[in-house]
Structures are given as structure tokens and as C-alpha cells.
Design a protein around this motif. Structure first.
Motif, PDB file in Angstrom:
ATOM      1  N   VAL A   8       0.866  -1.181   0.000  1.00  0.00           N
ATOM      2  CA  VAL A   8       0.000   0.000   0.000  1.00  0.00           C
ATOM      3  C   VAL A   8       0.903   1.231   0.000  1.00  0.00           C
ATOM      4  O   VAL A   8       1.915   1.279   0.701  1.00  0.00           O
ATOM      5  CB  VAL A   8      -0.932  -0.002   1.236  1.00  0.00           C
ATOM      6  N   VAL A  10       0.986   5.408   0.459  1.00  0.00           N
ATOM      7  CA  VAL A  10       0.290   6.610   0.921  1.00  0.00           C
ATOM      8  C   VAL A  10       0.770   7.772   0.059  1.00  0.00           C
ATOM      9  O   VAL A  10       1.878   8.264   0.228  1.00  0.00           O
ATOM     10  CB  VAL A  10       0.551   6.885   2.415  1.00  0.00           C
ATOM     11  N   VAL A  35     -13.540   4.950  -3.574  1.00  0.00           N
ATOM     12  CA  VAL A  35     -12.546   4.008  -4.084  1.00  0.00           C
ATOM     13  C   VAL A  35     -12.765   3.892  -5.593  1.00  0.00           C
ATOM     14  O   VAL A  35     -13.885   3.662  -6.045  1.00  0.00           O
ATOM     15  CB  VAL A  35     -12.681   2.621  -3.428  1.00  0.00           C
ATOM     16  N   LEU A  55      -7.895   5.030  -3.087  1.00  0.00           N
ATOM     17  CA  LEU A  55      -8.820   5.545  -2.076  1.00  0.00           C
ATOM     18  C   LEU A  55      -8.576   7.043  -1.937  1.00  0.00           C
ATOM     19  O   LEU A  55      -7.480   7.461  -1.559  1.00  0.00           O
ATOM     20  CB  LEU A  55      -8.584   4.848  -0.731  1.00  0.00           C
ATOM     21  N   ILE A  70      -4.642   7.178  -0.969  1.00  0.00           N
ATOM     22  CA  ILE A  70      -3.882   5.962  -0.679  1.00  0.00           C
ATOM     23  C   ILE A  70      -4.138   4.999  -1.835  1.00  0.00           C
ATOM     24  O   ILE A  70      -5.274   4.881  -2.301  1.00  0.00           O
ATOM     25  CB  ILE A  70      -4.323   5.338   0.667  1.00  0.00           C
ATOM     26  N   SER A  71      -3.097   4.306  -2.302  1.00  0.00           N
ATOM     27  CA  SER A  71      -3.276   3.434  -3.464  1.00  0.00           C
ATOM     28  C   SER A  71      -2.512   2.123  -3.303  1.00  0.00           C
ATOM     29  O   SER A  71      -1.661   1.985  -2.430  1.00  0.00           O
ATOM     30  CB  SER A  71      -2.824   4.154  -4.737  1.00  0.00           C
ATOM     31  N   GLN A  72      -2.848   1.195  -4.190  1.00  0.00           N
ATOM     32  CA  GLN A  72      -2.176  -0.106  -4.187  1.00  0.00           C
ATOM     33  C   GLN A  72      -2.296  -0.732  -5.576  1.00  0.00           C
ATOM     34  O   GLN A  72      -3.383  -0.780  -6.151  1.00  0.00           O
ATOM     35  CB  GLN A  72      -2.812  -1.034  -3.161  1.00  0.00           C
ATOM     36  N   ALA A  96     -10.617  -2.850  -1.582  1.00  0.00           N
ATOM     37  CA  ALA A  96     -10.483  -1.615  -0.816  1.00  0.00           C
ATOM     38  C   ALA A  96     -10.002  -1.845   0.621  1.00  0.00           C
ATOM     39  O   ALA A  96      -9.419  -0.941   1.231  1.00  0.00           O
ATOM     40  CB  ALA A  96     -11.814  -0.868  -0.786  1.00  0.00           C
ATOM     41  N   LEU A  99      -6.524  -0.642   1.862  1.00  0.00           N
ATOM     42  CA  LEU A  99      -6.418   0.816   1.839  1.00  0.00           C
ATOM     43  C   LEU A  99      -7.121   1.417   3.052  1.00  0.00           C
ATOM     44  O   LEU A  99      -6.590   2.325   3.710  1.00  0.00           O
ATOM     45  CB  LEU A  99      -7.031   1.374   0.556  1.00  0.00           C
TER      46      LEU A  99
END
Length: 124
Positions: A8, A10, A35, A55, A70-72, A96, A99
Motif C-alpha cells: 500500500v 500513501v 474508491v 482511495l 492511498i493506493s495499491q 479496498a 487501503l
């Protein structure tokens, strides 16, 4: 849904103490949590799709406002996705969850330090 996830990331996390006088003149901020999914690539030969779960949030609490992104990166195996609307609600929640967990952890820790009392638990 078979998948692997990168760490994840930030992108942004911003904490502001509420300024009620400023809000009287400029308006009260509103909570918004969203999301979204951005397609990175798909490999039809390997039957894999690579996407980024993102997110974006602004959460208004009594004493503060937090906002950020925040991403992934997520790698879906044995599945080709052309559009995010193909995900079921359960799959969206599953994508989600990591996140939201990072957002909850960060908010708890930051609010505990900033307010000098037990941290704030976010519930989704």
C-alpha cells in the motif's frame, strides 16, 4: 478472485485541526470517501489484469479533518477486467480493505498524538 498485491502506498495524508470561525465564513467541509480503480494493463495470453486501487478521502470529525489519497497496485490472475464496473460489491470491498486499514491505522496514531488522548477509530 485470485490476486497478489503490491505494498500500500500513501500518496497523501493531511490532518487539519477544525477552525470553526473559518468554516462560518467559508462553509463546513463534508465527508467524502471514494474508491476507484485504474486499469494499468491486461495480458490476455496470461489471463492477468493489473490495476491500481485508489482511495480518495476527506473525513470530517468533531476536532479535525483528514484528507488524502492511498493506493495499491493489484495483479488479478486468471481474470481479464475491461472496466471496474465488472467487480461485484464484495470484490470492491475486498480490493479496498487494505487501503481502509492503512487509513484507520494512520488516523488512530495521528489523532492520538495531535489530540493527546486515545486515538480516533474510523468505521467503514
Amino acid at each position: 478472485m485470485e490476486l497478489t498485491r503490491d505494498q500500500v502506498f500513501v500518496n497523501q495524508y493531511h490532518y487539519d485541526a477544525r477552525n470553526l470561525e473559518w468554516e462560518k465564513q467559508h462553509g463546513k467541509p463534508e465527508t467524502n470517501v471514494e474508491v476507484t480503480f485504474q486499469l494499468v494493463s491486461k495480458d490476455e495470453e496470461k489471463t492477468e489484469t493489473h490495476l491500481v486501487a485508489v482511495l480518495q478521502f476527506q473525513i470530517v470529525r468533531q476536532d479535525f479533518v483528514i484528507a488524502g489519497v492511498i493506493s495499491q497496485l493489484v495483479h488479478l490472475k486468471n481474470r481479464i477486467i475491461d472496466e471496474p464496473k465488472e467487480f461485484s460489491q464484495e470484490e470492491v470491498q475486498s480490493l479496498a480493505d487494505p487501503l481502509l486499514e492503512v487509513l484507520q491505522r494512520m488516523t488512530y496514531e495521528v489523532s492520538e498524538i495531535a489530540l493527546d488522548r486515545p486515538g480516533v477509530h474510523l468505521e467503514f
